[in-house]
Design a protein around this motif. Structure first.
Motif, mmCIF file in Angstrom:
data_model
loop_
_atom_site.group_PDB
_atom_site.id
_atom_site.type_symbol
_atom_site.label_atom_id
_atom_site.label_comp_id
_atom_site.label_asym_id
_atom_site.label_seq_id
_atom_site.Cartn_x
_atom_site.Cartn_y
_atom_site.Cartn_z
ATOM 1 N N LEU A 18 0.831 -1.218 -0.031
ATOM 2 C CA LEU A 18 0.196 0.292 0.228
ATOM 3 C C LEU A 18 0.926 1.169 0.141
ATOM 4 N N VAL A 19 1.929 0.963 0.735
ATOM 5 C CA VAL A 19 2.972 3.013 0.869
ATOM 6 C C VAL A 19 3.442 2.853 -0.562
ATOM 7 N N VAL A 20 4.086 1.797 -0.948
ATOM 8 C CA VAL A 20 5.004 1.220 -1.875
ATOM 9 C C VAL A 20 3.798 2.352 -2.841
ATOM 10 N N LYS A 22 -8.529 5.594 6.134
ATOM 11 C CA LYS A 22 -10.135 5.192 6.418
ATOM 12 C C LYS A 22 -10.834 3.951 6.320
ATOM 13 N N LEU A 23 -10.103 3.782 4.728
ATOM 14 C CA LEU A 23 -9.894 1.866 4.316
ATOM 15 C C LEU A 23 -10.115 1.145 5.041
ATOM 16 N N ALA A 24 -9.097 1.062 6.064
ATOM 17 C CA ALA A 24 -8.868 -0.170 6.572
ATOM 18 C C ALA A 24 -9.906 -0.049 8.090
ATOM 19 N N ALA A 25 -10.313 0.944 8.508
ATOM 20 C CA ALA A 25 -11.144 0.767 9.581
ATOM 21 C C ALA A 25 -12.681 0.317 9.083
ATOM 22 N N GLU A 26 -12.287 1.100 7.905
ATOM 23 C CA GLU A 26 -13.721 0.640 6.671
ATOM 24 C C GLU A 26 -14.643 -0.825 7.375
ATOM 25 N N ARG A 27 -12.954 -2.066 6.681
ATOM 26 C CA ARG A 27 -12.942 -3.241 6.743
ATOM 27 C C ARG A 27 -13.591 -3.603 7.396
ATOM 28 N N ARG A 28 -13.506 -2.657 8.931
ATOM 29 C CA ARG A 28 -14.288 -3.576 10.449
ATOM 30 C C ARG A 28 -15.442 -3.138 10.683
ATOM 31 N N SER A 64 -0.958 14.586 -1.162
ATOM 32 C CA SER A 64 -0.078 14.651 -0.696
ATOM 33 C C SER A 64 0.159 13.468 -0.323
ATOM 34 N N LEU A 65 1.453 12.802 0.167
ATOM 35 C CA LEU A 65 1.405 11.503 0.996
ATOM 36 C C LEU A 65 0.382 11.832 2.775
ATOM 37 N N GLU A 66 0.573 12.491 3.561
ATOM 38 C CA GLU A 66 -0.194 12.482 4.228
ATOM 39 C C GLU A 66 -2.564 12.167 4.238
ATOM 40 N N ALA A 67 -2.327 12.766 2.399
ATOM 41 C CA ALA A 67 -3.839 12.697 2.595
ATOM 42 C C ALA A 67 -3.786 11.527 2.145
ATOM 43 N N GLY A 68 -3.035 10.695 0.844
ATOM 44 C CA GLY A 68 -3.333 9.405 0.372
ATOM 45 C C GLY A 68 -3.099 8.532 2.141
#
Length: 271
Positions: free
Chosen positions: A170-172, A192-198, A182-186
């Motif tokens: 993901l980071v690469v 947020k997507l990770a949190a949505e998975r649960r 921006s890197l921070e926005a990404g």
């Protein structure tokens, strides 16, 4: 995204979830192929315009996409992309953004299957903290002078096999294919997507000293009761807060630190 694009993305996410519910589908491979399609559509502006042209029939556009992709990616990916092409899009760029989002969700699904999703969330958060505190590293990863290959190699050397595979992928991708963000926005978007998975919300908790396991459990339960949803805690230690904790959930900040109370007292005295 506006109307049509928002509906198209929602439908695509439903199809992705239905596909990855089948454990025989390799979610990590699916993510890799969707990322490759993202790069293709980002690079070939005229192609994505043709594939989102509302004057052309959706089925004809999907057949064109299928012919172009069939020898490059697997059948599941072709079916997903063809379904997206049949939909209407408000802007051609929305299609690229949506394919990229599906790639990220597929990688997070792979992490969830392997029991690594919590670790991936934490690693994304910690990487963001490292970037915010190391200006030289941030410049090396976001500067225009470095090639995507060099940035990818730098990241892999930094992770050194210590991060979960999904985190590294993901980071690469984020660093080597920023697409104007921006890197921070990404990183925030990935969290947020990770949190949505649960189906959880994310709370950034800042304290003067590390919280104990019992404190973390009590805080998580209290926040879940307040917001009506399970809460994932991203923990940050900052001695300058002096005592207490500060909690940020989305745009809302709950500040109970001694430093904040001192500042408030100072403001009142000055007033």
């Amino acid at each position: 995204m506006n109307g049509a694009s928002r509906e198209a993305l929602a439908a695509a996410r439903e199809r992705l979830d239905a596909l990855t519910d089948n454990t025989s589908v390799d979610a990590a491979k699916l993510a890799e192929e969707l990322a490759a399609v993202t790069a293709l559509l980002q690079r070939e502006v005229s192609l994505r315009r043709v594939l989102t042209d509302p004057s052309q029939a959706g089925e004809a556009r999907a057949e064109l996409a299928g012919r172009l992709l069939r020898d490059q990616v697997g059948g599941e990916t072709v079916d997903l992309i063809s379904g997206m092409i049949r939909s209407r899009w408000s802007q051609s760029r929305d299609l690229v953004d949506s394919v990229e989002e599906l790639a990220n969700i597929a990688d997070l699904t792979a992490a969830q299957r392997s029991g690594d999703l919590d670790d991936v969330e934490d690693e994304l958060f910690r990487f963001g903290r490292i970037i915010s505190s190391d200006k030289e590293l941030r410049a090396a990863l976001t500067g225009r002078s470095g090639s995507a290959l060099a940035k990818g190699e730098l990241l892999r050397s930094l992770f050194g096999g210590r991060a979960r595979p999904a985190t590294e992928r993901l980071v690469v991708r984020l660093v080597t294919q920023p697409r104007g963000r921006s890197l921070e926005a990404g990183l925030e978007s990935l969290s947020k997507l990770a949190a949505e998975r649960r189906d959880r919300m994310v709370a950034v908790v800042t304290s003067a000293v590390p919280l104990s396991d019992q404190q973390k459990q009590r805080l998580g339960a209290a926040l879940a009761k307040i917001y009506g949803r399970p809460m994932h805690l991203n923990l940050d230690v900052d001695p300058t807060v002096l005592g207490g904790i500060a909690v940020q959930v989305g745009d809302e900040v709950i500040n109970g630190t001694i430093a904040e109370r001192l500042e408030e007292a100072t403001r009142r005295m000055a007033g």
